[in-house]
Design a protein around this motif. Structure first.
Motif, PDB file in Angstrom:
ATOM      1  N   ASP A  96       0.813  -1.220   0.000  1.00 20.84           N
ATOM      2  CA  ASP A  96       0.000   0.000   0.000  1.00 20.84           C
ATOM      3  C   ASP A  96       0.844   1.267   0.000  1.00 20.84           C
ATOM      4  OD1 ASP A  96      -2.577   0.996  -0.245  1.00 20.84           O
ATOM      5  OD2 ASP A  96      -2.649   1.520   1.865  1.00 20.84           O
ATOM      6  N   ARG A  97       1.958   1.195  -0.689  1.00 15.84           N
ATOM      7  CA  ARG A  97       2.858   2.349  -0.789  1.00 15.84           C
ATOM      8  C   ARG A  97       3.243   2.531  -2.255  1.00 15.84           C
ATOM      9  NH1 ARG A  97       8.197   1.943   2.704  1.00 15.84           N
ATOM     10  NH2 ARG A  97       9.487   3.041   1.232  1.00 15.84           N
ATOM     11  N   PRO A  98       3.117   3.748  -2.794  1.00 17.80           N
ATOM     12  CA  PRO A  98       3.493   3.941  -4.198  1.00 17.80           C
ATOM     13  C   PRO A  98       5.005   3.829  -4.395  1.00 17.80           C
ATOM     14  CG  PRO A  98       2.850   6.034  -3.220  1.00 17.80           C
ATOM     15  CD  PRO A  98       2.604   4.974  -2.189  1.00 17.80           C
ATOM     16  N   ALA A  99       5.389   3.186  -5.480  1.00 14.64           N
ATOM     17  CA  ALA A  99       6.805   3.067  -5.843  1.00 14.64           C
ATOM     18  C   ALA A  99       7.206   4.288  -6.660  1.00 14.64           C
ATOM     19  CB  ALA A  99       7.029   1.800  -6.666  1.00 14.64           C
ATOM     20  N   ARG A 100       8.472   4.608  -6.635  1.00 12.20           N
ATOM     21  CA  ARG A 100       9.025   5.636  -7.518  1.00 12.20           C
ATOM     22  C   ARG A 100       9.898   4.906  -8.517  1.00 12.20           C
ATOM     23  NH1 ARG A 100      12.891   9.089  -5.090  1.00 12.20           N
ATOM     24  NH2 ARG A 100      13.957   9.665  -6.986  1.00 12.20           N
ATOM     25  N   LEU A 101       9.623   5.103  -9.818  1.00 13.00           N
ATOM     26  CA  LEU A 101      10.305   4.356 -10.867  1.00 13.00           C
ATOM     27  C   LEU A 101      11.003   5.283 -11.841  1.00 13.00           C
ATOM     28  CD1 LEU A 101       7.412   1.894 -11.816  1.00 13.00           C
ATOM     29  CD2 LEU A 101       9.171   1.574 -10.080  1.00 13.00           C
ATOM     30  N   HIS A 102      12.038   4.734 -12.494  1.00 16.29           N
ATOM     31  CA  HIS A 102      12.670   5.396 -13.642  1.00 16.29           C
ATOM     32  C   HIS A 102      12.360   4.507 -14.832  1.00 16.29           C
ATOM     33  CE1 HIS A 102      15.419   7.778 -15.994  1.00 16.29           C
ATOM     34  NE2 HIS A 102      15.934   6.646 -16.458  1.00 16.29           N
ATOM     35  N   GLY A 159       7.810   0.072  -3.525  1.00 17.14           N
ATOM     36  CA  GLY A 159       6.382   0.186  -3.280  1.00 17.14           C
ATOM     37  C   GLY A 159       5.686  -0.924  -4.026  1.00 17.14           C
ATOM     38  N   ASP A 160       4.356  -0.972  -3.934  1.00 19.55           N
ATOM     39  CA  ASP A 160       3.633  -2.041  -4.611  1.00 19.55           C
ATOM     40  C   ASP A 160       2.803  -1.555  -5.792  1.00 19.55           C
ATOM     41  OD1 ASP A 160       1.661  -0.720  -3.176  1.00 19.55           O
ATOM     42  OD2 ASP A 160       0.640  -2.552  -2.555  1.00 19.55           O
ATOM     43  N   HIS A 161       2.779  -0.239  -6.037  1.00 23.50           N
ATOM     44  CA  HIS A 161       1.993   0.288  -7.149  1.00 23.50           C
ATOM     45  C   HIS A 161       2.528   1.647  -7.592  1.00 23.50           C
ATOM     46  CE1 HIS A 161       0.234   2.438  -3.717  1.00 23.50           C
ATOM     47  NE2 HIS A 161      -0.177   3.350  -4.597  1.00 23.50           N
ATOM     48  N   VAL A 162       1.996   2.122  -8.738  1.00 24.19           N
ATOM     49  CA  VAL A 162       2.226   3.485  -9.214  1.00 24.19           C
ATOM     50  C   VAL A 162       0.855   4.063  -9.544  1.00 24.19           C
ATOM     51  CG1 VAL A 162       4.581   3.170 -10.074  1.00 24.19           C
ATOM     52  CG2 VAL A 162       2.646   2.679 -11.573  1.00 24.19           C
ATOM     53  N   ILE A 163       0.809   5.368  -9.759  1.00 21.81           N
ATOM     54  CA  ILE A 163      -0.440   6.046 -10.087  1.00 21.81           C
ATOM     55  C   ILE A 163      -0.443   6.396 -11.579  1.00 21.81           C
ATOM     56  CG2 ILE A 163      -1.896   8.056  -9.597  1.00 21.81           C
ATOM     57  CD1 ILE A 163      -1.614   6.073  -7.242  1.00 21.81           C
ATOM     58  N   ALA A 176      -2.776   9.403 -16.474  1.00 16.92           N
ATOM     59  CA  ALA A 176      -3.971   9.854 -17.190  1.00 16.92           C
ATOM     60  C   ALA A 176      -5.241   9.721 -16.357  1.00 16.92           C
ATOM     61  CB  ALA A 176      -4.116   9.074 -18.485  1.00 16.92           C
ATOM     62  N   SER A 177      -5.403   8.602 -15.664  1.00 13.59           N
ATOM     63  CA  SER A 177      -6.660   8.348 -14.946  1.00 13.59           C
ATOM     64  C   SER A 177      -6.573   8.572 -13.443  1.00 13.59           C
ATOM     65  CB  SER A 177      -7.111   6.911 -15.199  1.00 13.59           C
ATOM     66  OG  SER A 177      -6.248   5.993 -14.544  1.00 13.59           O
ATOM     67  N   GLY A 178      -5.360   8.555 -12.903  1.00  8.09           N
ATOM     68  CA  GLY A 178      -5.202   8.692 -11.454  1.00  8.09           C
ATOM     69  C   GLY A 178      -5.424   7.395 -10.696  1.00  8.09           C
ATOM     70  N   GLY A 179      -5.672   6.300 -11.423  1.00 10.85           N
ATOM     71  CA  GLY A 179      -5.891   5.002 -10.783  1.00 10.85           C
ATOM     72  C   GLY A 179      -4.593   4.318 -10.398  1.00 10.85           C
ATOM     73  N   ARG A 180      -4.718   3.380  -9.479  1.00 11.22           N
ATOM     74  CA  ARG A 180      -3.559   2.595  -9.040  1.00 11.22           C
ATOM     75  C   ARG A 180      -3.241   1.504 -10.050  1.00 11.22           C
ATOM     76  NH1 ARG A 180      -3.364   1.570  -2.756  1.00 11.22           N
ATOM     77  NH2 ARG A 180      -2.336  -0.266  -3.539  1.00 11.22           N
ATOM     78  N   GLU A 182       6.114   8.766 -17.274  1.00 10.63           N
ATOM     79  CA  GLU A 182       4.767   8.602 -16.723  1.00 10.63           C
ATOM     80  C   GLU A 182       4.248   7.192 -16.998  1.00 10.63           C
ATOM     81  OE1 GLU A 182       2.938  13.073 -17.326  1.00 10.63           O
ATOM     82  OE2 GLU A 182       2.530  11.579 -18.867  1.00 10.63           O
ATOM     83  N   PRO A 183       3.568   6.573 -16.009  1.00  8.83           N
ATOM     84  CA  PRO A 183       2.927   5.278 -16.225  1.00  8.83           C
ATOM     85  C   PRO A 183       1.468   5.456 -16.659  1.00  8.83           C
ATOM     86  CG  PRO A 183       2.894   5.801 -13.903  1.00  8.83           C
ATOM     87  CD  PRO A 183       3.594   6.943 -14.592  1.00  8.83           C
TER      88      PRO A 183
END
Length: 66
Positions: free
Chosen positions: A7-13, A25-29, A32-36, A51-52
């Motif tokens: 339940d923590r957003p990851a920071r990715l390159h 983390g376990d997800h990114v945002i 475009a949609s703001g969804g997990r 951007e993902p």
């Protein structure tokens, strides 16, 4: 105490053929949609914009010329 990545957003390159985890983390945002987006379901991103995106359609719309 160990920190959980749940339940923590990851920071990715974002790279051409993958991505590098900068902060765990376990997800990114979705940009475009703001969804997990769970990291194991992440398939679409922009290297230029770093951007993902949740779906191919959202990625195409975000990168279409305006």
């Amino acid at each position: 105490m160990l920190m959980s990545n749940t339940d923590r957003p990851a920071r990715l390159h974002f790279l051409m053929n993958g991505f590098r985890v900068l902060s765990p983390g376990d997800h990114v945002i979705c940009a475009a949609s703001g969804g997990r987006i769970a990291l194991d379901e992440l398939r679409y991103w922009s290297v230029a914009r770093q951007e993902p995106y949740a779906t191919a359609q959202l990625a195409s719309e975000a990168m279409a010329p305006r």
